[in-house]
Motif scaffolding. Structure first.
Motif, PDB file in Angstrom:
ATOM      1  N   GLY A   1      -5.169  27.686 -13.811  1.00 45.07           N
ATOM      2  CA  GLY A   1      -6.074  28.680 -12.787  1.00 45.07           C
ATOM      3  C   GLY A   1      -5.562  28.274 -11.464  1.00 45.07           C
ATOM      4  O   GLY A   1      -5.144  27.405 -11.029  1.00 45.07           O
ATOM      5  N   SER A   2      -5.772  29.743 -10.613  1.00 47.31           N
ATOM      6  CA  SER A   2      -5.172  29.648  -9.494  1.00 47.31           C
ATOM      7  C   SER A   2      -6.206  29.568  -8.360  1.00 47.31           C
ATOM      8  O   SER A   2      -6.512  30.172  -7.414  1.00 47.31           O
ATOM      9  CB  SER A   2      -4.592  30.920  -9.118  1.00 47.31           C
ATOM     10  OG  SER A   2      -5.437  32.194  -9.216  1.00 47.31           O
ATOM     11  N   SER A   3      -7.047  28.391  -8.734  1.00 47.24           N
ATOM     12  CA  SER A   3      -8.101  27.849  -7.627  1.00 47.24           C
ATOM     13  C   SER A   3      -7.961  26.351  -7.878  1.00 47.24           C
ATOM     14  O   SER A   3      -7.814  25.837  -8.741  1.00 47.24           O
ATOM     15  CB  SER A   3      -9.503  28.323  -8.200  1.00 47.24           C
ATOM     16  OG  SER A   3     -10.561  27.613  -7.660  1.00 47.24           O
ATOM     17  N   GLY A   4      -8.167  25.744  -6.647  1.00 45.70           N
ATOM     18  CA  GLY A   4      -8.052  24.257  -6.485  1.00 45.70           C
ATOM     19  C   GLY A   4      -9.395  23.705  -6.789  1.00 45.70           C
ATOM     20  O   GLY A   4      -9.418  22.455  -6.768  1.00 45.70           O
ATOM     21  N   THR A   5     -10.347  24.361  -7.108  1.00 44.73           N
ATOM     22  CA  THR A   5     -11.648  23.706  -7.292  1.00 44.73           C
ATOM     23  C   THR A   5     -12.299  24.092  -8.405  1.00 44.73           C
ATOM     24  O   THR A   5     -13.495  23.831  -8.747  1.00 44.73           O
ATOM     25  CB  THR A   5     -12.706  24.188  -6.166  1.00 44.73           C
ATOM     26  OG1 THR A   5     -12.725  25.621  -6.333  1.00 44.73           O
ATOM     27  CG2 THR A   5     -12.057  23.603  -4.772  1.00 44.73           C
ATOM     28  N   ALA A   6     -11.672  25.042  -9.458  1.00 47.92           N
ATOM     29  CA  ALA A   6     -12.338  25.605 -10.699  1.00 47.92           C
ATOM     30  C   ALA A   6     -12.224  24.468 -11.664  1.00 47.92           C
ATOM     31  O   ALA A   6     -11.320  24.424 -12.602  1.00 47.92           O
ATOM     32  CB  ALA A   6     -11.941  26.720 -11.163  1.00 47.92           C
ATOM     33  N   ALA A   7     -13.137  23.228 -11.936  1.00 44.41           N
ATOM     34  CA  ALA A   7     -12.857  22.228 -12.653  1.00 44.41           C
ATOM     35  C   ALA A   7     -13.074  22.667 -14.427  1.00 44.41           C
ATOM     36  O   ALA A   7     -12.529  21.910 -15.228  1.00 44.41           O
ATOM     37  CB  ALA A   7     -13.976  21.089 -12.514  1.00 44.41           C
TER      38      ALA A   7
END
Length: 456
Positions: free
Chosen positions: A321-327
């Motif tokens: 995923g290209s988001s640092g917060t999408a657990a």
């Protein structure tokens, strides 16, 4: 699109939407079906999102460094219990062993000295060594699990030193090339997605700047595609299927890497570490093996599946995923693997009759008693095996191999009492009347430890 593919695709789309991830890429590898891939969203930089899009995989990099380290061991260049100082000149921490660093039980602090995640400037090789003495041993060695990027960076330096090159050169020559992982690189390349931090209270996505991890690269530097990493996950779970000649690593060595050496939580034993690999039990004798990764703007999870009814050979999944917060990214490969097995289990292989057991084995097959419990010895697939009469169906049997230089003596090569000897005792007519397994006496009828026969 098949029903199974549609279901998996919907799972990916749900994570992308609920997690508010600019781009998600997923892939599922298995030996008995075509490669499955799915991409949802946009790269954020004008390039097309597809199977060849590269994402930062962060700490999944550690699994490669671990394999390179075990290659050195298998080639006789080191022992896992060697201290680093036997092979490297270090200003501090040279007494730490390779095994402790691989299993994150060295007690070494998590990061190199300094505020790496504040400055986003990792040390180069010279600064890394110069500041090593300032890094703390935050726990006594062997006390418990404590994750350390610093420890893995030291192993990468060790691998390069032993092989006479840089960590990146050794990785390309000894792993990426042989396994055909052409989409896995140390730099992002033209097909890379942009990583973002997505605002918690609005729809804004702020791009994160890619960083070079310098001397800490063996812990977190790599970029890759979901297709490459699904294949890598399959290799970690079932190396014989993808590397039948053992050119990269022997299957027995991967067995060793997958053996749990520590748990990550003292009360919830829901995950553990082997030699550089995360182990996540799934119940019913199923385990997922691989690693998660997190870097600014990116999350990754790469796992292979072992064991259980319906699990196919060489089964692995990767989700980026290209988001640092999408657990949500971290849980998705586990759910994809489980859903694939549930909705499309591996075909049941028909049983076929085989040759009879050798004459020297035939007389010992059947039921035996040891320690008051009943066991069944059998011959299947060319090997002598033993199971407890009450063992659940999914529990692997003990498997024995004869010792060529010792008649009627076998070594337990897997399962219960692995490593121990099985010794046969015959009467004057050659009939096996007694066995000793791991020194415990086995007889045809139930006996007490002092030899009392309940049927006499």
């Amino acid at each position: 699109m098949t029903e199974v593919s549609a279901h998996l695709t919907r799972m990916v789309r749900r994570v992308q939407a609920d997690g508010r991830v600019p781009a998600v890429a997923a892939a599922l590898h298995r030996a008995d079906r075509p490669l499955w891939t799915c991409q949802v969203g946009e790269t954020g930089n004008g390039t097309t999102l597809g199977p060849e899009t590269a994402f930062r995989i962060g700490s999944v990099t550690k699994t490669f460094t671990a394999v390179l380290t075990l290659q050195c061991r298998d080639d006789g260049l080191l022992d896992l219990d060697d201290p680093l100082e036997r092979h490297l000149e270090l200003p501090a921490h040279g007494e730490l062993t390779v095994r402790r660093l691989l299993s994150h039980t060295s007690g070494l602090q998590r990061e190199p000295y300094g505020d790496v995640w504040d400055t986003l400037r990792a040390p180069d090789a010279e600064a890394f060594l110069a500041e090593l003495a300032r890094a703390e041993r935050v726990l006594p060695t062997g006390r418990r699990y404590h994750y350390s990027n610093l420890g893995m960076a030291l192993l990468g330096r060790l691998v390069g030193r032993l092989r006479g090159g840089t960590w990146a050169e050794v990785l390309d020559e000894r792993v990426l090339g042989p396994l055909g992982l052409t989409g896995t690189t140390v730099t992002p390349g033209p097909t890379a997605a942009t990583g973002f931090l997505v605002d918690a209270y609005s729809d804004q996505a702020h791009p994160e700047q890619p960083t070079d991890f310098g001397a800490v690269s063996p812990a977190a530097q790599l970029w890759s595609t979901a297709t490459d990493m699904a294949r890598w996950a399959a290799f970690l779970a079932d190396p014989a299927a993808l590397d039948p000649e053992g050119a990269v690593l022997a299957p027995t060595t991967l067995d060793e890497m997958r053996w749990p050496l520590t748990v990550t939580d003292e009360t919830l034993w829901s995950g553990g570490f082997g030699l550089g690999l995360i182990l996540v039990p799934q119940g019913d004798r199923v385990v997922h093996v691989g690693h998660d990764g997190a870097m600014p703007g990116f999350l990754a999870a790469v796992y292979g599946r072992r064991g259980g009814e319906g699990t196919a050979g060489a089964m692995g999944a990767a989700v980026f995923g290209s988001s640092g917060t999408a657990a949500e990214v971290f849980d998705l490969p586990h759910r994809l693997l489980a859903a694939a097995v549930e909705r499309d289990p591996a075909d049941v292989v028909p049983w076929r009759a085989g040759p009879p057991a050798p004459p020297e084995v035939r007389g010992l097959l059947g039921r035996w008693w040891g320690e008051g419990f009943e066991y069944v010895f059998s011959w299947h697939d060319g090997t002598l095996r033993a199971r407890g009469a009450g063992d659940p169906a999914g529990k692997p049997p003990a498997v024995f191999a004869p010792l060529p230089d010792r008649p009627d003596v076998y070594r337990t090569v897997s399962g219960r009492e692995v490593g121990e000897l099985l010794r046969l005792t015959r009467d004057d007519s050659g009939v096996v009347t007694r066995m000793h397994w791991a020194t415990y006496r086995f007889t045809r009828r139930q006996e007490s430890f002092d030899g009392y026969d309940f049927r006499s």
